[in-house]
Design an enzyme around this catalytic site. Structure first.
Site, PDB file in Angstrom:
ATOM      1  N   HIS A  83       8.818   8.838  14.393  1.00 46.11           N
ATOM      2  CA  HIS A  83       7.733   7.939  13.964  1.00 46.11           C
ATOM      3  C   HIS A  83       6.430   8.725  13.723  1.00 46.11           C
ATOM      4  CE1 HIS A  83       6.720   3.414  14.004  1.00 46.11           C
ATOM      5  NE2 HIS A  83       5.850   4.060  13.238  1.00 46.11           N
TER       6      HIS A  83
ATOM      7  N   ARG B 266      10.120  -0.291   9.588  1.00 44.99           N
ATOM      8  CA  ARG B 266      10.417  -0.729  10.960  1.00 44.99           C
ATOM      9  C   ARG B 266      11.930  -0.674  11.157  1.00 44.99           C
ATOM     10  NH1 ARG B 266       6.176   0.499  12.037  1.00 44.99           N
ATOM     11  NH2 ARG B 266       4.396  -0.682  12.805  1.00 44.99           N
TER      12      ARG B 266
ATOM     13  N   ASP C 125      12.437   7.160  10.039  1.00 44.04           N
ATOM     14  CA  ASP C 125      11.320   7.582  10.894  1.00 44.04           C
ATOM     15  C   ASP C 125      11.148   6.579  12.030  1.00 44.04           C
ATOM     16  OD1 ASP C 125       9.082   9.369  11.335  1.00 44.04           O
ATOM     17  OD2 ASP C 125       7.744   7.751  10.721  1.00 44.04           O
TER      18      ASP C 125
ATOM     19  N   GLU D 171      13.669   2.378  19.253  1.00 40.35           N
ATOM     20  CA  GLU D 171      12.873   3.613  19.360  1.00 40.35           C
ATOM     21  C   GLU D 171      12.044   3.695  20.634  1.00 40.35           C
ATOM     22  OE1 GLU D 171      10.687   3.090  15.576  1.00 40.35           O
ATOM     23  OE2 GLU D 171       8.852   3.271  16.744  1.00 40.35           O
TER      24      GLU D 171
ATOM     25  N   ARG E 222       0.828  -1.218   0.000  1.00 39.66           N
ATOM     26  CA  ARG E 222       0.000   0.000   0.000  1.00 39.66           C
ATOM     27  C   ARG E 222       0.860   1.266   0.000  1.00 39.66           C
ATOM     28  NH1 ARG E 222      -3.785  -3.401   3.581  1.00 39.66           N
ATOM     29  NH2 ARG E 222      -1.955  -3.454   4.902  1.00 39.66           N
TER      30      ARG E 222
HETATM   31  P1  NAD Z   1       1.499  -3.777   2.936  1.00 33.05           P
HETATM   32  O1  NAD Z   1       1.248  -5.094   3.581  1.00 33.05           O
HETATM   33  O2  NAD Z   1       0.430  -3.163   2.100  1.00 33.05           O
HETATM   34  O3  NAD Z   1       2.823  -3.888   2.016  1.00 33.05           O
HETATM   35  C1  NAD Z   1       3.993  -4.530   2.417  1.00 33.05           C
HETATM   36  C2  NAD Z   1       4.604  -5.157   1.170  1.00 33.05           C
HETATM   37  O4  NAD Z   1       5.875  -5.710   1.523  1.00 33.05           O
HETATM   38  C3  NAD Z   1       3.767  -6.303   0.579  1.00 33.05           C
HETATM   39  O5  NAD Z   1       3.518  -6.062  -0.794  1.00 33.05           O
HETATM   40  C4  NAD Z   1       4.643  -7.533   0.798  1.00 33.05           C
HETATM   41  O6  NAD Z   1       4.484  -8.499  -0.219  1.00 33.05           O
HETATM   42  C5  NAD Z   1       6.017  -6.904   0.775  1.00 33.05           C
HETATM   43  N1  NAD Z   1       7.064  -7.744   1.358  1.00 33.05           N
HETATM   44  C6  NAD Z   1       6.991  -8.613   2.394  1.00 33.05           C
HETATM   45  N2  NAD Z   1       8.182  -9.197   2.601  1.00 33.05           N
HETATM   46  C7  NAD Z   1       9.022  -8.679   1.678  1.00 33.05           C
HETATM   47  C8  NAD Z   1      10.408  -8.892   1.372  1.00 33.05           C
HETATM   48  N3  NAD Z   1      11.173  -9.747   2.078  1.00 33.05           N
HETATM   49  N4  NAD Z   1      10.963  -8.187   0.353  1.00 33.05           N
HETATM   50  C9  NAD Z   1      10.220  -7.326  -0.371  1.00 33.05           C
HETATM   51  N5  NAD Z   1       8.907  -7.093  -0.133  1.00 33.05           N
HETATM   52  C10 NAD Z   1       8.331  -7.758   0.875  1.00 33.05           C
HETATM   53  O7  NAD Z   1       1.949  -2.812   4.106  1.00 33.05           O
HETATM   54  P2  NAD Z   1       1.916  -1.219   4.102  1.00 33.05           P
HETATM   55  O8  NAD Z   1       0.591  -0.742   4.614  1.00 33.05           O
HETATM   56  O9  NAD Z   1       2.419  -0.719   2.810  1.00 33.05           O
HETATM   57  O10 NAD Z   1       2.975  -0.918   5.276  1.00 33.05           O
HETATM   58  C11 NAD Z   1       4.339  -1.290   5.133  1.00 33.05           C
HETATM   59  C12 NAD Z   1       5.061  -1.093   6.462  1.00 33.05           C
HETATM   60  O11 NAD Z   1       5.141   0.303   6.766  1.00 33.05           O
HETATM   61  C13 NAD Z   1       4.315  -1.662   7.672  1.00 33.05           C
HETATM   62  O12 NAD Z   1       4.567  -3.047   7.826  1.00 33.05           O
HETATM   63  C14 NAD Z   1       4.845  -0.854   8.822  1.00 33.05           C
HETATM   64  O13 NAD Z   1       5.981  -1.480   9.354  1.00 33.05           O
HETATM   65  C15 NAD Z   1       5.274   0.452   8.176  1.00 33.05           C
HETATM   66  N6  NAD Z   1       4.482   1.611   8.630  1.00 33.05           N
HETATM   67  C16 NAD Z   1       5.126   2.712   9.086  1.00 33.05           C
HETATM   68  C17 NAD Z   1       4.410   3.826   9.524  1.00 33.05           C
HETATM   69  C18 NAD Z   1       5.090   5.091  10.013  1.00 33.05           C
HETATM   70  O14 NAD Z   1       4.415   5.977  10.526  1.00 33.05           O
HETATM   71  N7  NAD Z   1       6.394   5.237   9.858  1.00 33.05           N
HETATM   72  C19 NAD Z   1       3.010   3.791   9.498  1.00 33.05           C
HETATM   73  C20 NAD Z   1       2.363   2.653   8.998  1.00 33.05           C
HETATM   74  C21 NAD Z   1       3.113   1.567   8.561  1.00 33.05           C
END
Ligand code: NAD
Length: 329
Positions: free
Chosen positions: A294, A234, A258, A263, A155
């Site tokens: 974050h 993360r 971030d 953290e 996403r």
């Molecule tokens: P999502 O599940 O939509 O997308 C994650 C993608 O990573 C998926 O397409 C998955 O197939 C892929 N993936 C999994 N393992 C992988 C690998 N080894 N190599 C390459 N790709 C791989 O998740 P999202 O909603 O896009 O969120 C992603 C991450 O962002 C979350 O897991 C979270 O840790 C982080 N996040 C951070 C914040 C922030 O404020 N900084 C906020 C929300 C989420």
């Protein structure tokens, strides 16, 4: 319908009021968490909502069930606060908000990328000392000249890829899941190929067995000298010792994070700079290392969506309906 919202915070209240006026449902907000002491407050309500900051222990589901409350709507992603077997045993349905605003995180990632390529931290620090010369920061690069590798094109990664493509950058994608709809703006490739070609590497994967420590010393050796690294996913995805070495050697031209593996020791709290973990003190001393607390998700749209999506799901579940946000296992 009457909904009791636990752990309500000031940021959420205007959106609760808006939603209530729009839907006609009554929402009572309290700042206490949902736990054994507070669960009886839900007596007379139809539904409850909670936040991911506090765990919901087994006795709570039993009591909710006795109060004829059939669901709990979590207003964020991290549903490890729930005891799933206890909830299911008591026929309490659970929901979360998995995608409150992918765009919020993508936009902030892009913001920090621009800050790095324009050397804004370096210029700001120089100007604070009265140095207003061009040489203080140095020449910038332009975004359309860059090749950006997005590791994890889900996403958030997709939202970032769309924006980068619109700005003229070349976008490489690394993801075990192929999404055909991303073809117009992502060139899917292998991790090694992406590291070999990218000027910028941005992580958007979950933390799992494959991604924990993914950016280790061997990873940094594979990138082009002068690469920029962005981590808005993360902290544990990146080995912070390897990151420090790569910044010190110039293998990385800059990095923006971030998140950090440690953290919880310092984010979301106030402390003096010398109370920060030592590696963070060293890292933030770099002109080309940007750290934010974050906050990538923290926009008005995201907070509104957390509130509205959780409350909508609460209504759907009380009415016995289907929501894709239901936690089934
Ligand atoms: P999502 O599940 O939509 O997308 C994650 C993608 O990573 C998926 O397409 C998955 O197939 C892929 N993936 C999994 N393992 C992988 C690998 N080894 N190599 C390459 N790709 C791989 O998740 P999202 O909603 O896009 O969120 C992603 C991450 O962002 C979350 O897991 C979270 O840790 C982080 N996040 C951070 C914040 C922030 O404020 N900084 C906020 C929300 C989420």
């Amino acid at each position: 319908m009457k909904i009791l919202m636990y752990n309500a915070v000031a940021d959420e209240l205007p959106y609760v009021k808006q939603w209530s006026e729009k839907t006609g449902h009554e929402v009572v907000t309290i700042d206490q968490p949902l736990n054994e002491e507070t669960v009886n407050r839900a007596s007379g309500f139809d539904a409850v909502s909670t936040q991911q900051t506090t765990s919901v222990n087994p006795p709570v589901y039993e009591r909710l069930s006795q109060l004829n409350i059939k669901q709990i709507a979590l207003r964020q992603v991290g549903y490890d606060v729930f005891d799933l077997p206890a909830a299911f045993a008591n026929h309490v349905r659970l929901s979360n908000v998995a995608a409150y605003s992918p765009r919020a995180i993508a936009e902030y990632t892009l913001t920090q990328l621009f800050n790095l390529i324009r050397h804004n931290k370096k210029f700001d620090r120089a100007m604070a000392q009265g140095d207003y010369t061009w040489a203080a920061g140095g020449q910038a690069r332009e975004i359309h000249d860059l090749t950006v590798a997005i590791i994890g094109v889900g996403r958030i990664g997709t939202a970032l890829a769309e924006m980068l493509h619109a700005l003229g950058a070349q976008v490489l994608g690394v993801d075990p899941v192929y999404r055909a709809q991303n073809e117009p703006f992502v060139t899917y490739t292998t991790l090694d190929e992406a590291l070999r070609r990218a000027d910028v590497i941005s992580f958007h994967t979950p933390l799992n067995d494959e991604t924990r420590g993914l950016a280790d010393h061997a990873f940094f050796e594979k990138v082009q000298p002068g690469t920029i690294m962005l981590n808005f996913a993360r902290g544990e995805i990146v080995d912070m010792t390897a990151l420090e070495s790569a910044l010190a050697s110039g293998q990385l031209a800059g990095a923006a994070f971030d998140v950090a593996p440690n953290e919880n020791d310092f984010m979301d709290q106030k402390q003096t700079v010398d109370e920060l973990p030592e590696n963070i003190q060293r890292l933030v001393a770099y002109d080309n290392f940007l750290l934010s607390p974050h906050i990538a998700f923290y926009t008005n749209t995201a907070i509104k969506n957390m509130v509205e999506m959780a409350l909508n799901d609460a209504v759907i579940m009380v009415n016995g309906g289907f929501t894709q946000n239901e936690i089934l296992r």
